[in-house]
Design an enzyme around this catalytic site. Structure first.
Site, PDB file in Angstrom:
ATOM      1  N   ASP A 150      30.221 -39.806   9.829  1.00  0.00           N
ATOM      2  CA  ASP A 150      30.751 -39.903  10.818  1.00  0.00           C
ATOM      3  C   ASP A 150      29.186 -38.576  10.757  1.00  0.00           C
ATOM      4  O   ASP A 150      27.717 -39.616  11.356  1.00  0.00           O
ATOM      5  CB  ASP A 150      31.373 -38.470  10.279  1.00  0.00           C
ATOM      6  CG  ASP A 150      32.271 -37.616  11.431  1.00  0.00           C
ATOM      7  OD1 ASP A 150      31.863 -36.720  12.158  1.00  0.00           O
ATOM      8  OD2 ASP A 150      33.392 -37.662  11.226  1.00  0.00           O
ATOM      9  N   HIS A 226      31.213 -31.957  13.625  1.00  0.00           N
ATOM     10  CA  HIS A 226      32.059 -32.835  13.662  1.00  0.00           C
ATOM     11  C   HIS A 226      32.501 -33.570  11.937  1.00  0.00           C
ATOM     12  O   HIS A 226      33.307 -33.364  11.004  1.00  0.00           O
ATOM     13  CB  HIS A 226      32.236 -33.575  14.386  1.00  0.00           C
ATOM     14  CG  HIS A 226      33.183 -34.544  14.834  1.00  0.00           C
ATOM     15  ND1 HIS A 226      33.113 -35.687  14.202  1.00  0.00           N
ATOM     16  CD2 HIS A 226      34.340 -34.808  15.054  1.00  0.00           C
ATOM     17  CE1 HIS A 226      34.810 -36.639  13.998  1.00  0.00           C
ATOM     18  NE2 HIS A 226      35.422 -35.155  15.213  1.00  0.00           N
ATOM     19  N   SER A 550      40.733 -36.653  15.127  1.00  0.00           N
ATOM     20  CA  SER A 550      40.088 -36.864  13.732  1.00  0.00           C
ATOM     21  C   SER A 550      40.366 -35.829  13.202  1.00  0.00           C
ATOM     22  O   SER A 550      39.507 -36.348  11.898  1.00  0.00           O
ATOM     23  CB  SER A 550      38.374 -36.008  14.802  1.00  0.00           C
ATOM     24  OG  SER A 550      37.905 -37.463  15.808  1.00  0.00           O
TER      25      SER A 550
END
Length: 770
Positions: A150, A226, A550
């Site tokens: 990620d 994220h 996600s």
């Protein structure tokens, strides 16, 4: 098999949104109605009396006009530090109060305890802060290592505290790349985050115009948020006070809070490159992770398995005993699902029972509800017009209605609330649209979103998103008067507004564009409006609310870590089977899960695979469908029929020549999909007993429309743990249906034995060209 590096696209958030732990509790009938900030100190008793009177009026309204019942239900009034009241209510009355103007949130008088974020609680995983499940030994979590490919991780977040954690497992072989010492990039590991690596070569090669200074942290440190978000959903520690701008305050943790985390930063601000992704997979396999979580993927249609970095990386991970969990994508269209390899566990996005909503008060006295995270307080109603009326320059009214950059006339827009539209092809984020509106001088935005996905957003001005139905009502009102005006009220939390779970509108759907014999996605999990950790380098926030597949992916990663902790010797496909076959197709009201925002259209396996995950049932599946590396090699032979390509991907002397498998349907997958059924077809599956040594299972068939289904044998007996039994499913066309039709094969155990369900997906081939 060399291929040009393809840019992997984040299945990043569709928006911001938040969660706390304000869940309904049937054992309590006392609710708190929170109404925000109270009067200033020193204000008169008369104002206090006015507050009491307002509260009484609100209670009278939900008690069908009975002043006596309202008075009897009243428990407390709060009017000093904050305003609100407590009252004895039923669920319907609480929901009615939650919809009233001025109410921030309504929540039950629940006994507080150590608990999960709402998405985990919604799925029934009511565990303590360490993630132990009563009746099952999940305390082995501390030996489970989860790798996240990620944007990196923020090690100082309370979600990644190592307080009380034992030493790092001795088998760990990973590294902690510290980055530049004595700089903001500096990164340190602990007993929770036991590894951190970053991959920059592919990014720098492709982004040759970018200077070194354009990269904020040359280290595993997360600059976008994220990576921290996904890691904390799956394995974050318990944090007592999570909130987003004061909304939804509550405790939160990941699914496996005692599991270890290894961060592999292969993604940067503009995306992820295949060469960096493959390097991350390579290191993760070598380092000794147990599970890899990949909340990213390619654009659809996806390239074949041998030219897709994630398919390749995950294949090698699987061969080495590592389960790879991935997101299905956010395209929201039929056939748009990606991460299609059968050795991966691919996750669609669903909803929970929580909404973040804002009222729009029309000057005619009506109230309409939309989705928002905006906490701005508008003091008065404001003139409201369609953005199509303020087009600037060479922009058409239609273009300005989309509030495109530079499309708005600032003279006409100044001081007004603009009604903008967002169509299915819009590429601008909702926050970006609100910034365009703000730059034009407008003071608010009502965004009509054709997708109607119930994603709540933060906006640069007071803003709210509504669907087409609400949007039409607002437009009708604006057209009905010369001086239309509205007020956008601050966002609040509402529980139980819509049936849940539903399939999120943005979640990508099947069938698989590569191998339609393999059902994708595999399952669905919460992906709408999820609260988790964040990087303060982005917007100076420590927690954030995001939506997307996600967010769904790490929910399943957390469940996989729990299953692995209970059954450490299980293969990746065994863990996958446990999660997939125990999923549910029913919502909390025991109705079929819907796929449309209004709950009228039933979802199909192309929307949610086998259903919405159930973490408790996944820990005791009873029977599983296992597949070994040799099975996946046979699958590749069935889909490529090429010895050379098989040699390349396996690196050994594997050959397709003598493999018996002639079809992708032969893979021992926990679902059955027949996309080209001519008249009759039979499929074999092998189940393994992982429940009570002596157990019996009965087949129960719900046949697809127009198809007859026979299972042989119908009853399967097991005598030992680990014992395998094979059965055959025979399908025959009775009345040829059009398009795909859906059914299921369930195996019901005797007594307390588990039940599992396999989707049946069939399409009849009506001609040689079909």
């Amino acid at each position: 098999m060399a291929s040009s590096p393809g840019r992997a696209m984040f299945f990043l958030t569709l928006s911001l949104v938040l969660l706390g732990d304000l869940r309904c509790c049937s054992c309590s009938q006392v609710y708190v109605v929170y109404m925000g900030k109270g009067p200033q100190q020193g204000e008169s008793d008369r104002q206090h009396d006015d507050i009491l009177r307002l509260h009484h009026q609100m209670l009278t309204a939900v008690h069908d006009g009975s002043s006596e019942k309202a008075q009897a239900s009243h428990v407390y009034t709060y009017s000093s530090g904050f305003q609100g009241f407590a009252a004895k209510l039923n669920k319907r009355q609480a929901m009615e109060l939650a919809e009233m103007p001025g109410v921030v949130s309504v929540f039950p008088n629940t006994k507080r305890r150590l608990c999960t974020t709402h998405s985990w609680d919604f799925m029934g995983l009511s565990t303590n802060a360490e993630g132990e499940v009563p009746g099952l030994s999940t305390n082995n979590q501390e030996n489970i290592i989860v790798g996240f490919i990620d944007t990196g991780i923020w090690p100082e977040s309370p979600s990644f505290s190592d307080h009380g954690m034992p030493p790092v497992p001795k088998r760990w072989r990973g590294q902690c790349q510290s980055g530049e010492a004595n700089s903001p990039s500096n990164f340190t590991c602990n007993r929770k985050i036991i590894g951190g690596r970053y991959y920059l070569n592919g990014y720098q090669t492709e982004e040759s115009g970018s200077s070194k200074n354009a990269i904020k942290f040359i280290s595993p440190r997360d600059s976008s948020g994220h990576g921290s978000h996904t890691a904390s959903i799956a394995a974050g520690r318990f944090v007592r006070n999570m909130n987003y701008g004061g909304l939804g305050t509550g405790g939160g943790r990941g699914g496996a809070p005692m599991a270890r985390i290894a961060a592999y930063k292969a993604c940067w601000d503009s995306g992820c490159y295949d060469v960096d992704i493959l390097a991350a997979f390579d290191d993760a396999i070598r380092d000794g992770v147990d599970i890899i979580s990949v909340s990213l993927g390619p654009d659809y249609p996806q390239g074949d398995y041998l030219s897709d970095a994630i398919s390749i990386g995950s294949f090698h991970a699987t061969i080495n005993g590592i389960l790879v969990v991935s997101s299905a994508g956010n395209a929201g269209r039929q056939g748009s699902a990606t991460n299609l390899a059968p050795w991966m566990l691919t996750v669609a996005a669903g909803t929970t029972d929580r909404s973040f909503s804002s009222y729009i008060r029309l000057a005619n006295g009506s109230f309409l509800m939309g989705e928002s995270l905006s906490t701005y307080h508008m003091k008065t109603s404001v003139r409201t017009i369609s953005a199509s009326e303020v087009n600037a320059g060479y922009f058409t009214p239609y273009q300005s209605s989309l509030c495109l950059d530079s499309s708005l006339n600032s003279t006409k827009a100044k001081g007004k609330i603009l009604i903008c539209r967002r169509n299915e092809g819009s590429s601008e984020s909702r926050l970006s649209t609100s910034m365009i509106v703000k730059e034009a001088g407008a003071v608010g935005m009502i965004l009509i979103d054709e997708m109607e996905d119930h994603v709540a957003n933060h906006f640069a001005v007071p803003g709210v998103t509504v669907g087409k139905t609400m949007g039409d009502k607002i437009i009708s009102y604006v057209k009905s008067t010369r001086h239309a005006s509205t007020m956008i009220l601050p966002a609040k939390t509402i529980l139980g507004l819509r049936d849940a779970p539903r399939v999120a509108a943005f979640s990508s759907r099947g069938p698989s564009s590569l191998t339609p014999e393999i059902l994708k996605p595999d399952v669905a999990a919460p992906g709408l409006n999820i609260l988790a950790a964040w990087s303060p380098a982005k917007n100076d926030m420590h927690f954030n609310i995001l939506s997307g597949t996600s967010m769904a992916c790490p929910h399943v990663t957390g469940i996989a870590a729990l299953v692995k902790s209970v059954y450490p010797s299980w293969s990746p496909s065994a863990i996958k089977s446990a999660i997939v076959t125990t999923a549910t197709v029913l919502n909390s009201k025991r109705k079929t899960i819907a796929r449309d925002p209004n709950g009228r259209i039933a979802a199909t396996p192309f929307d949610f695979g086998s259903g919405f995950v159930d973490p408790i049932k996944a820990l005791n599946p009873g029977i599983i469908f296992d597949a070994q590396p040799e099975d996946y090699k046979s699958f590749l032979c069935a889909t490529t029929h090429d010895d050379h390509s098989l040699h390349l991907i396996t690196g050994d002397n594997s050959s397709c020549t003598h493999r018996a498998s002639s079809s992708a349907t032969a893979l021992n997958y926990p679902s059955i999909t027949i996309p080209y059924l001519k008249q009759s077809y039979s499929v074999m599956r092998t189940m393994t007993n992982v429940g009570n040594p002596r157990s019996t299972y009965h087949a129960v068939v719900s046949a697809p429309r127009g198809i007859s289904v026979r299972v042989t044998p119908e009853v399967i007996n097991f005598e030992n743990y680990g014992e395998k039994r094979t059965f055959t499913v025979s399908l025959h066309v009775d009345v040829p249906p059009r398009g795909y039709v859906f059914g299921s094969l369930s195996w019901h155990g005797n007594g307390t034995e588990a039940r599992l369900m396999m989707p049946l997906v069939v399409k009849v081939q009506t001609s040689d060209k079909a």
